[in-house]
Design a protein around this motif. Structure first.
Motif, short mmCIF file in Angstrom:
data_model
loop_
_atom_site.label_atom_id
_atom_site.label_comp_id
_atom_site.label_asym_id
_atom_site.label_seq_id
_atom_site.Cartn_x
_atom_site.Cartn_y
_atom_site.Cartn_z
N GLU A 719 0.65 -1.69 -0.12
CA GLU A 719 -0.11 -0.19 -0.15
C GLU A 719 0.91 1.15 0.51
O GLU A 719 0.79 2.08 -1.04
CB GLU A 719 -0.70 0.11 1.23
N LEU A 720 1.92 1.09 0.92
CA LEU A 720 2.74 2.03 1.12
C LEU A 720 3.47 2.62 -0.94
O LEU A 720 3.62 3.44 -1.39
CB LEU A 720 4.03 2.18 1.59
N ALA A 721 3.51 1.96 -1.18
CA ALA A 721 4.74 1.62 -2.59
C ALA A 721 3.60 2.47 -3.60
O ALA A 721 4.57 2.47 -4.05
CB ALA A 721 4.87 -0.31 -2.68
N VAL A 722 2.12 1.56 -3.37
CA VAL A 722 1.68 2.34 -4.71
C VAL A 722 1.01 3.86 -4.65
O VAL A 722 0.93 4.43 -5.03
CB VAL A 722 0.10 1.61 -4.12
N GLU A 723 1.23 4.26 -3.32
CA GLU A 723 0.69 5.46 -3.23
C GLU A 723 2.01 6.23 -3.37
O GLU A 723 2.06 7.88 -3.76
CB GLU A 723 1.01 6.01 -1.17
N THR A 724 3.67 5.98 -3.25
CA THR A 724 4.68 6.52 -3.38
C THR A 724 4.62 6.49 -5.25
O THR A 724 4.80 7.53 -5.58
CB THR A 724 5.70 5.75 -3.01
N PHE A 725 4.14 5.54 -5.47
CA PHE A 725 4.23 5.21 -6.80
C PHE A 725 3.21 5.82 -8.00
O PHE A 725 3.79 7.25 -9.20
CB PHE A 725 4.03 4.25 -7.42
N GLU A 726 2.26 6.64 -6.88
CA GLU A 726 0.98 7.14 -8.02
C GLU A 726 1.82 8.54 -7.61
O GLU A 726 1.44 9.78 -8.85
CB GLU A 726 0.37 7.09 -7.37
N GLU A 727 2.51 9.10 -6.42
CA GLU A 727 2.40 10.57 -6.44
C GLU A 727 4.27 11.24 -6.70
O GLU A 727 4.61 12.32 -7.42
CB GLU A 727 2.72 10.36 -4.90
N ALA A 728 5.49 9.80 -6.90
CA ALA A 728 6.80 10.48 -7.36
C ALA A 728 6.13 10.86 -8.77
O ALA A 728 6.36 10.58 -9.29
CB ALA A 728 7.79 8.85 -7.09
N GLU A 729 7.44 11.58 -8.92
CA GLU A 729 7.55 11.86 -10.32
C GLU A 729 8.80 10.71 -11.02
O GLU A 729 10.18 10.50 -10.33
CB GLU A 729 9.40 13.47 -9.82
N ILE A 730 8.41 10.48 -11.95
CA ILE A 730 9.13 9.59 -12.28
C ILE A 730 9.66 9.90 -13.85
O ILE A 730 8.79 10.39 -14.55
CB ILE A 730 8.36 8.31 -12.56
N THR A 731 10.59 9.89 -14.52
CA THR A 731 10.90 10.25 -15.46
C THR A 731 11.75 9.23 -16.41
O THR A 731 11.65 7.85 -15.97
CB THR A 731 12.00 11.56 -15.71
N ALA A 732 12.13 9.75 -17.51
CA ALA A 732 12.75 8.25 -18.43
C ALA A 732 14.23 8.15 -17.57
O ALA A 732 14.67 7.14 -17.71
CB ALA A 732 13.37 8.81 -19.71
N ASP A 733 14.65 9.10 -16.56
CA ASP A 733 16.27 9.39 -15.58
C ASP A 733 15.49 8.18 -15.40
O ASP A 733 16.69 7.37 -14.25
CB ASP A 733 16.44 9.71 -15.66
N GLY A 734 14.27 7.76 -14.73
CA GLY A 734 13.90 7.03 -13.55
C GLY A 734 13.23 7.62 -12.45
O GLY A 734 12.76 8.72 -12.80
#
Length: 781
Positions: A719-734
């Motif tokens: 659940e914590l991972a889902v929350e972070t994945f929804e909010e974190a900035e993820i670019t082509a650099d990771g």
């Protein structure tokens, strides 16, 4: 009737599993076959010998049959003869074969355990198994790996070693060898480091397979009470110098009291008032100042119970703990942060870095990971029940190649420590005049230095080996058998180093000269807390049929007696020199040692009772972590839980980058949540003794709390991972975890920690009750 038969069956099984001398009759035919095969092997060239070992490897995959065992021993014997100029005795081959059957073998001093272990390790390697040879320290691990390397090379077996200085790359290469030598702590720390890796390429270990443990009693029993810890940096506050300064002014008996065993201390009502006034008039026991109360308790333990040069030394501006079973610095070992900081504040030292525990593992948990465990030592019989209870290991006693002719004298008992040391010094002076080498075993650093000073005053030059100069211990101990040498050592310093009569570099004439004087004379300045440690010290003399002698000087004033038989009194008046000849005094000393052994066994049992459930939970978490690390499980789970977010990101971010980002996010939350779980369990453990006051069973309450807290932990991580994945900035650099507020520790370090440093649950509870009663009487309510 059924219950009676069950008890009889259990008793019979217990008797059958007791350690016993190996029946050589069953090996007679095998040894004859080995000798017959040896004649043919001797005619092979080095290349042909290695080729023959390679052929055995092809046949032995999956196990050695009787013929394979004969072939292994014949090839191993010839490899040792060529590589080391040593032809293994029959008893060394028997020891190797017992190791290959998964036993702990007991072999006496000088009987060649190292070579027997190497032949067994090679035997496992030729079966296609990865072997870790665990030792008690880095020096012995590297020495044995390099020493035995020629034997392994001739058998076509690769060997490596790890120590504190090894780089990650060197560790990966070493663990990739057929046989890897390392200190048990270093191998354990590598397991902990691997548990924090976020990339498979960073792992250094392979799957654990075979553990062959040198000095098995020391590693599996003495070290088993000391968990290995991986910590990460935090901004937590350190020890409190103000509290340390206040505690320094307190006087024993008036402001604080200690129990009879000197294992716990507590403030009296008067002492509590003094501390509270000095801290600004606060109420320590109100519940609003629990952090201050904890700091005061830690400072009091550091001040009243931990002695410099006994429990620790100060060197290079740092506190170094002393391993009580070996008398040397316990490298990287520390107390829990609160007590460690209190000792540093007591000694007015700069505090060491503090941090949160990221993970830990007990020696028992570490060894339990292996598919096959075996070991060797000179004193396994005394701990055979513990080896069976905690590790399901059986002990085989290997007969000596040559009978031991050492003379073990009866104890010389005195009424006081002063009388004992006076007699001990007089005996050393008398023996030294003959040129006979003497090894004096002392109980701690302070005593080793005190006796050395007395000997110097008496005109005897000594070499002192204790925790302050342990780096030179091997060279010092190796020369302890030289003519006229007097070596004063703390318990078992230099263990694993052979003492040759005549000195390390002496020839046959030097050997015979010392042998004619009666060989090495081992003198103990008192009994240790275990008869096994006494026997280890005695075993430094009388190697391989050499003459030798040992004696223990003891007194009714020794710490062992004061702690475990405080009511001991002599059964008769002492002689003019303070010596006691009565049986009553002897029985008190024997009783004190038995009580000490029982206490240490209870501590071991108690440690395992609390860590067994944690090890089970750790196994579940790590199995999940391994799946996340090695597969695309994280990506699959987050893609399923966050389909819209995944689809949106996939338009601009490559699939492989998203997969790595998902893995990093899930691993971060898994590691952080596990660390929080360990912190919770630590808090529960520290206060669990209070449950005894409510007539609850502490261990049951601990299990209840641990199971309740662990339930649903994997779901929470996802659940914590889902929350972070929804909010974190993820670019082509990771993914930038730091920007997302997910900060891993900026530094990590490893250390060993004394488990249960103060007392057992019941005893702590009892002391708290006593303290509470005293406070009530003092008007604190």
């Amino acid at each position: 009737m059924a219950a009676f038969l069950t008890r009889v069956k259990g008793l019979f099984q217990h008797l059958m599993e007791r350690p016993s001398t190996v029946d050589l009759k069953k090996y007679t035919e095998v040894l004859t076959s080995i000798e017959w095969r040896e004649e043919r092997v001797a005619k092979l060239t080095d290349a042909e010998l290695t080729e023959a070992a390679g052929e055995l490897r092809e046949k032995a995959l999956g196990g050695l049959d009787a013929h394979g065992m004969v072939e292994l021993c014949a090839l191993g014997r010839e490899a040792a003869r060529r590589g080391l100029d040593q032809r293994p005795y029959d008893m060394q081959l028997v020891g190797a074969m017992e190791l290959l059957h998964g036993r702990v073998v007991e072999m006496g001093t000088g009987e060649g355990k190292t070579l027997a272990g190497a032949l067994a390790a090679a035997g496992y390697a030729l079966q296609g198994r990865a072997v870790h040879v665990m030792s008690v320290n880095d020096y012995l691990a590297r020495r044995d790996a390099e020493w035995m390397a020629p034997v392994y090379e001739l058998l076509g077996v690769s060997v490596g070693w790890v120590d504190q200085e090894s780089t990650p790359g060197e560790r990966r290469i070493a663990y990739g060898k057929d046989v890897t030598y390392g200190a048990v702590s270093e191998i354990g720390f590598d397991v902990l480091r691997d548990r924090l890796c976020t990339d498979v390429e960073d792992l250094v270990h392979r799957e654990p397979d075979v553990a062959l443990i040198d000095e098995a009693d020391s590693v599996l029993v003495d070290e088993a009470r000391v968990p290995l810890v991986m910590a990460g940096s935090t901004d937590d506050s350190q020890g409190d110098p103000e509290v340390a300064a206040i505690v320094r002014t307190l006087r024993p008996g008036r402001d604080y009291e200690r129990d009879e065993d000197n294992r716990n201390a507590w403030l009296t009502g008067r002492g509590a008032k003094i501390v509270e006034k000095a801290l600004g008039g606060l109420d320590l026991y109100s519940g609003d100042h629990s952090d201050r109360l904890a700091a005061v308790n830690a400072a009091l333990h550091a001040h009243a119970l931990l002695q410099r040069d006994v429990d620790y030394i100060v060197r290079d501006g740092k506190v170094h703990l002393i391993n009580t079973s070996r008398g040397r610095i316990a490298l990287l070992q520390r107390w829990p942060d609160g007590l460690q900081a209190a000792v540093e504040a007591k000694e007015r030292l700069d505090p060491t870095e503090s941090g949160e525990v990221l993970d830990s593992i007990s020696v028992q948990g570490l060894v339990g990971r292996y598919q096959r465990v075996c070991g060797m030592t000179g004193t396994a019989t005394a701990v055979s029940e513990q080896l069976r209870e905690f590790y399901d290991l059986k002990v085989s006693v290997i007969p000596p190649n040559k009978p031991c002719v050492r003379v073990d004298e009866p104890d010389r008992i005195y009424d006081t420590v002063e009388a004992k040391e006076t007699a001990l010094v007089a005996e050393i002076v008398e023996q030294h005049e003959t040129g006979r080498p003497i090894l004096v075993g002392t109980l701690d650093v302070a005593e080793s230095e005190r006796i050395s000073e007395k000997l110097t005053a008496a005109g005897v030059t000594t070499v002192v080996l204790n925790a302050k100069n342990d780096a030179e211990e091997a060279a010092i101990v190796a020369d302890a058998g030289a003519h006229a040498a007097v070596t004063v050592s703390t318990q078992m310093a230099g263990r694993g180093t052979d003492i040759k009569l005549g000195g390390a570099d002496g020839d046959e004439n030097d050997h015979d000269k010392v042998a004619d004087l009666g060989g090495l004379f081992v003198i103990a300045s008192g009994h240790y807390s275990s008869s096994r440690l006494d026997n280890q010290l005695r075993g430094r003399s009388g190697r391989q049929g050499d003459p030798g002698r040992s004696v223990v000087f003891a007194s009714l004033g020794d710490d062992l007696i004061a702690q475990y038989a405080p009511d001991a009194t002599a059964g008769a008046d002492p002689a003019e020199d303070g010596r006691l000849e009565d049986q009553t005094s002897k029985r008190f000393i024997e009783h004190a040692q038995r009580v000490a052994e029982g206490v240490h066994l209870d501590i071991h049992r108690n440690t395992w009772r609390y860590t067994r459930l944690i090890e089970h939970q750790r196994g579940l978490v790590l199995a999940y972590r391994d799946d996340v690390l090695r597969t695309d499980l994280a990506a699959e789970q987050l893609k399923e839980q966050c389909p819209d977010r995944w689809e949106k990101l996939a338009k601009d971010v490559p699939e492989d980058v998203l997969t790595v980002a998902a893995r990093q996010i899930l691993l971060f939350h898994l590691d952080q949540r596990w660390s929080r779980h360990l912190a919770f369990l630590s808090d529960v453990r520290e206060t669990i003794h209070l449950r005894a006051l409510a007539r609850e069973t502490p261990i049951d309450e601990f299990h209840r709390a641990a199971i309740g807290e662990f339930k649903g932990i994997l779901k929470e991580i996802r659940e914590l991972a889902v929350e972070t994945f929804e909010e974190a900035e993820i670019t082509a650099d990771g993914v930038d975890l730091t920007a997302a507020g997910l900060r891993r520790p900026t530094s990590t370090w490893t250390y060993l920690v004394h488990d249960n440093p103060f007392d057992s649950d019941a005893e702590q509870a009892l002391q708290r009750v006593r303290a509470a009663i005293r406070n009530v009487k003092a008007g604190k309510g």
